[in-house]
Write a protein that holds these residues in place. Structure first.
Motif, PDB file in Angstrom:
ATOM      1  N   ARG A   1       0.843  -1.128   0.000  1.00 19.37           N
ATOM      2  CA  ARG A   1       0.000   0.000   0.000  1.00 19.37           C
ATOM      3  C   ARG A   1       0.902   1.206   0.000  1.00 19.37           C
ATOM      4  O   ARG A   1       0.863   1.936  -0.671  1.00 19.37           O
ATOM      5  N   ARG A   2       1.425   1.027  -0.441  1.00 20.18           N
ATOM      6  CA  ARG A   2       1.712   2.433  -0.319  1.00 20.18           C
ATOM      7  C   ARG A   2       2.956   2.680  -1.136  1.00 20.18           C
ATOM      8  O   ARG A   2       4.033   2.311  -0.763  1.00 20.18           O
TER       9      ARG A   2
ATOM     10  N   ASP B   1      -2.936  -7.865   0.160  1.00 22.52           N
ATOM     11  CA  ASP B   1      -2.161  -7.301  -0.951  1.00 22.52           C
ATOM     12  C   ASP B   1      -0.657  -7.419  -0.786  1.00 22.52           C
ATOM     13  O   ASP B   1       0.067  -7.668  -1.751  1.00 22.52           O
TER      14      ASP B   1
ATOM     15  N   ASN C   1       1.374  -3.694  -2.780  1.00 19.46           N
ATOM     16  CA  ASN C   1       0.344  -2.845  -2.193  1.00 19.46           C
ATOM     17  C   ASN C   1      -0.811  -2.581  -3.150  1.00 19.46           C
ATOM     18  O   ASN C   1      -0.621  -2.285  -4.325  1.00 19.46           O
ATOM     19  N   ASP C   2      -2.040  -2.662  -2.591  1.00 14.53           N
ATOM     20  CA  ASP C   2      -3.271  -2.397  -3.344  1.00 14.53           C
ATOM     21  C   ASP C   2      -3.331  -3.194  -4.642  1.00 14.53           C
ATOM     22  O   ASP C   2      -3.662  -2.677  -5.717  1.00 14.53           O
TER      23      ASP C   2
ATOM     24  N   TRP D   1      -4.681  -5.699  -7.471  1.00 13.87           N
ATOM     25  CA  TRP D   1      -5.956  -6.073  -8.081  1.00 13.87           C
ATOM     26  C   TRP D   1      -5.652  -7.110  -9.146  1.00 13.87           C
ATOM     27  O   TRP D   1      -4.507  -7.551  -9.271  1.00 13.87           O
TER      28      TRP D   1
ATOM     29  N   GLU E   1      -0.920  -0.954  -7.090  1.00 11.05           N
ATOM     30  CA  GLU E   1      -0.433   0.415  -6.909  1.00 11.05           C
ATOM     31  C   GLU E   1       1.087   0.426  -6.742  1.00 11.05           C
ATOM     32  O   GLU E   1       1.759   1.313  -7.244  1.00 11.05           O
TER      33      GLU E   1
ATOM     34  N   ARG F   1      -8.098 -10.351  -3.754  1.00 15.07           N
ATOM     35  CA  ARG F   1      -7.098  -9.707  -4.605  1.00 15.07           C
ATOM     36  C   ARG F   1      -7.069 -10.274  -6.025  1.00 15.07           C
ATOM     37  O   ARG F   1      -6.860  -9.538  -6.981  1.00 15.07           O
TER      38      ARG F   1
ATOM     39  N   GLN G   1      -9.109  -0.550  -8.319  1.00 12.33           N
ATOM     40  CA  GLN G   1      -9.749   0.367  -7.387  1.00 12.33           C
ATOM     41  C   GLN G   1     -10.267   1.592  -8.124  1.00 12.33           C
ATOM     42  O   GLN G   1      -9.627   2.106  -9.042  1.00 12.33           O
TER      43      GLN G   1
ATOM     44  N   ASN H   1     -12.541   4.667   1.598  1.00 10.73           N
ATOM     45  CA  ASN H   1     -11.407   3.831   1.241  1.00 10.73           C
ATOM     46  C   ASN H   1     -11.828   2.889   0.127  1.00 10.73           C
ATOM     47  O   ASN H   1     -12.519   1.902   0.365  1.00 10.73           O
TER      48      ASN H   1
ATOM     49  N   ASP I   1     -10.225   0.763  -1.482  1.00 13.43           N
ATOM     50  CA  ASP I   1      -9.559  -0.537  -1.521  1.00 13.43           C
ATOM     51  C   ASP I   1     -10.359  -1.594  -0.769  1.00 13.43           C
ATOM     52  O   ASP I   1     -10.149  -2.778  -0.969  1.00 13.43           O
TER      53      ASP I   1
END
Length: 553
Positions: free
Chosen positions: A17-18, A254, A259-260, A262, A267, A320, A326, A400, A402
């Motif tokens: 995430r990040r 994730d 991170n994040d 899909w 991301e 995921r 997102q 959010n 996500d």
């Protein structure tokens, strides 16, 4: 504890995430120094060693999955691709001294599977404690306890599960695992995702202090990288102790990938500069199934179902592998019925399983929060660190995207299914958000509590990953004292939220109620951190609502 529980039915029908600056080292360097740090020091000897502990998982009434990793020679470190084929035997007994052996066998550990070994043992008795160990070349692994599930139709008095999520190696020590292991009363423990993190050293969530560095030091991208990172985690003594104390039931979120994540990207992945996302995803999933005591379900996912007698079944989700990307903030696409969090096949499987269940409780292992969370009303001082925690833009934040808030059609369909079929006692068990929550799950959050609650949700905080006070860098409890009342005022279905502390949960289930006891750690950066009870919430059978209770079980 008294005897209890039941089998995982791996029902699955599926079609297929990040962000930080990338500091990945060249793939040609994967055998360099940082890799060697993934294993503890050992004497330069050719005798095989079990340096990464032993584990069990996915208990059935007649069996359980056993796991270990053997290091056949010193240079056969995780991710190296080195080391000879090695015969590894396993033994299962009813006593720790291994005088009453009930099963044994052997298999071959090879470099092709990073010298990890799994043995899917059957022919055991239901609701029974067993001891197991592995052996190779005259060396025995440490012994470990596991437990089978109760028979499918067994009347089970109670069940007790440890519940954890979000363990960032660099941010601290895994004392939460040690305290769960020391209990000695768990039927199993649930890991709800982010078992590992993919970032490079110093890139994520440590209050600017790396307590202990990752291996490899760079962001992980290749199969060798993911194997090395899993190997690093499995050297932690507290994690080894928990795996040796009770069977694990795990799903990914994730950070086991990026991170994040899909279905088509993440991301924290730059297509091209970091290679194809599909190659990274496949490498991450391969390493996960090599290094975790988990039975893969259809199409290499983590969604499957376990049953624990007549008391509870547990539907485990993969949120995921099939999700749409997102939604961008402000474009209204969170309500687009063409977008999905679960994928059609998984949502149909979940709905069918909840409807056909004949157990008292329907538990759902869920990696991201299902209850709505309106956060746009928070002040800028709270909104910005919260956005950082969630990996979202710091302005214009409404929700959010996500979590289930970003896929409202899937949630609406699922909750309508629970209501229209009068499905009671559905409890979502959730991680990801690095905070502890006790929630009703309303059909219509805007009119709640006048509208119905379709289910309940217990969210556990992180083992070590940053929560709000860490991001703001203020004393523990400072942010929660401000944020919690504001969050609850904007979300009347939220009974409690603690934004600041690290810890774990213990879920205790009887026919009358499901209760989550929340425990917090004294200091995530200390290897000898203490744990203390913080709060307890329960949902009584038939109510679909959460209430506070003032003592842990």
């Amino acid at each position: 504890m008294t005897s209890r529980y039941r089998s995982p039915e791996s029902l699955n029908t599926l079609a297929p995430r990040r962000r930080t600056v990338v500091k990945a080292a060249a793939a040609t360097a994967v055998l360099a120094g940082p890799l060697a740090a993934a294993i503890p020091a050992r004497a330069a000897t050719d005798a095989p060693a079990f340096l990464h502990g032993v584990a069990s998982g996915d208990p059935l009434p007649d069996g359980v999955l056993l796991w270990t990793r053997v290091t056949p020679v010193p240079e056969a470190i995780p991710g190296s691709g080195l080391g000879p084929d090695t015969e590894v035997s396993w033994t299962v007994a009813t006593d720790k001294a291994f005088t009453q052996i009930v099963a044994k066998g052997s298999t071959t550990a090879t470099a092709a599977s990073d010298h990890t070994v799994k043995a899917d043992i059957r022919g055991l008795m239901p609701a029974t404690d067993y001891w197991f160990r592995f052996s190779a070349g005259g060396t025995d692994s440490p012994p470990a306890r596991t437990r089978t599930a109760p028979a499918a139709e067994a009347a089970v008095a109670n069940l007790r599960f440890g519940v954890v999520s979000c363990a960032n190696w660099e941010a601290g020590h895994f004392s939460a695992y040690r305290h769960l292991a020391a209990r000695g009363d768990l039927d199993a423990w649930l890991h709800l995702g982010d078992y590992i993190y993919e970032y490079g050293t110093g890139e994520y969530g440590t209050r600017d202090t790396v307590v202990r560095p990752h291996a490899p030091a760079h962001e992980i991208l290749t199969l060798a990288d993911y194997r090395t990172r899993h190997g690093r985690y499995k050297t932690d003594p507290d994690l080894q102790a928990l795996h040796a104390s009770a069977p694990c039931v795990a799903i990914w979120d994730d950070h086991e990938i990026a991170n994040d994540a899909w279905s088509g990207g993440a991301e924290n992945h730059t297509e091209g500069a970091e290679g194809p996302y599909a190659a990274r995803r496949d490498a991450a999933k391969q390493a996960y199934f090599e290094w975790m005591p988990v039975r893969p379900a259809v199409a290499g996912t983590t969604y499957r179902r376990l049953r624990f007698g007549k008391l509870a079944d547990l539907s485990l989700l993969d949120l995921r592998s099939f999700r749409s990307q997102q939604a961008a903030l402000g474009n209204g696409s969170v309500d687009d019925p063409e977008r999905t969090l679960t994928g059609r096949a998984q949502l149909d499987w979940l709905k069918a399983g909840l409807k056909s269940s004949d157990t008292t409780w329907r538990l759902v292992g869920n990696s991201v929060m299902v209850a709505p969370f309106a956060i746009g009303s928070l002040s800028a001082e709270l909104l910005k660190p919260l956005a950082e925690l969630l990996g979202l833009p710091k302005e214009g934040l409404a929700l959010n995207t996500d979590q289930w808030d970003g896929y409202t059609d899937d949630r609406r369909e699922l909750l309508a299914h629970l209501r229209s079929n009068a499905i009671r006692n559905t409890v979502f068990l959730t991680g990801d958000i690095h905070m502890a929550w006790a929630n009703d799950v309303p059909v219509n959050a805007g009119t709640y509590p006048l509208s119905a609650s379709a289910a309940t949700e217990f969210v556990v905080t992180s083992v070590t990953s940053d929560n709000l006070d860490d991001i703001v860098k203020v004393p523990e409890g400072t942010v929660s004292a401000l944020a919690s009342p504001l969050i609850r005022a904007a979300n009347r279905h939220v009974h409690w939220v603690d934004t600041d502390r690290h810890g774990f949960g213990v879920l205790d289930i009887t026919a009358a109620r499901a209760q989550m006891d929340y425990y917090v750690l004294s200091d995530r950066t200390k290897a000898d951190a203490t744990a203390s009870w913080a709060r307890s919430y329960r949902t009584r059978s038939g109510t679909q609502k959460v209430e506070r209770t003032y003592d842990p079980v």
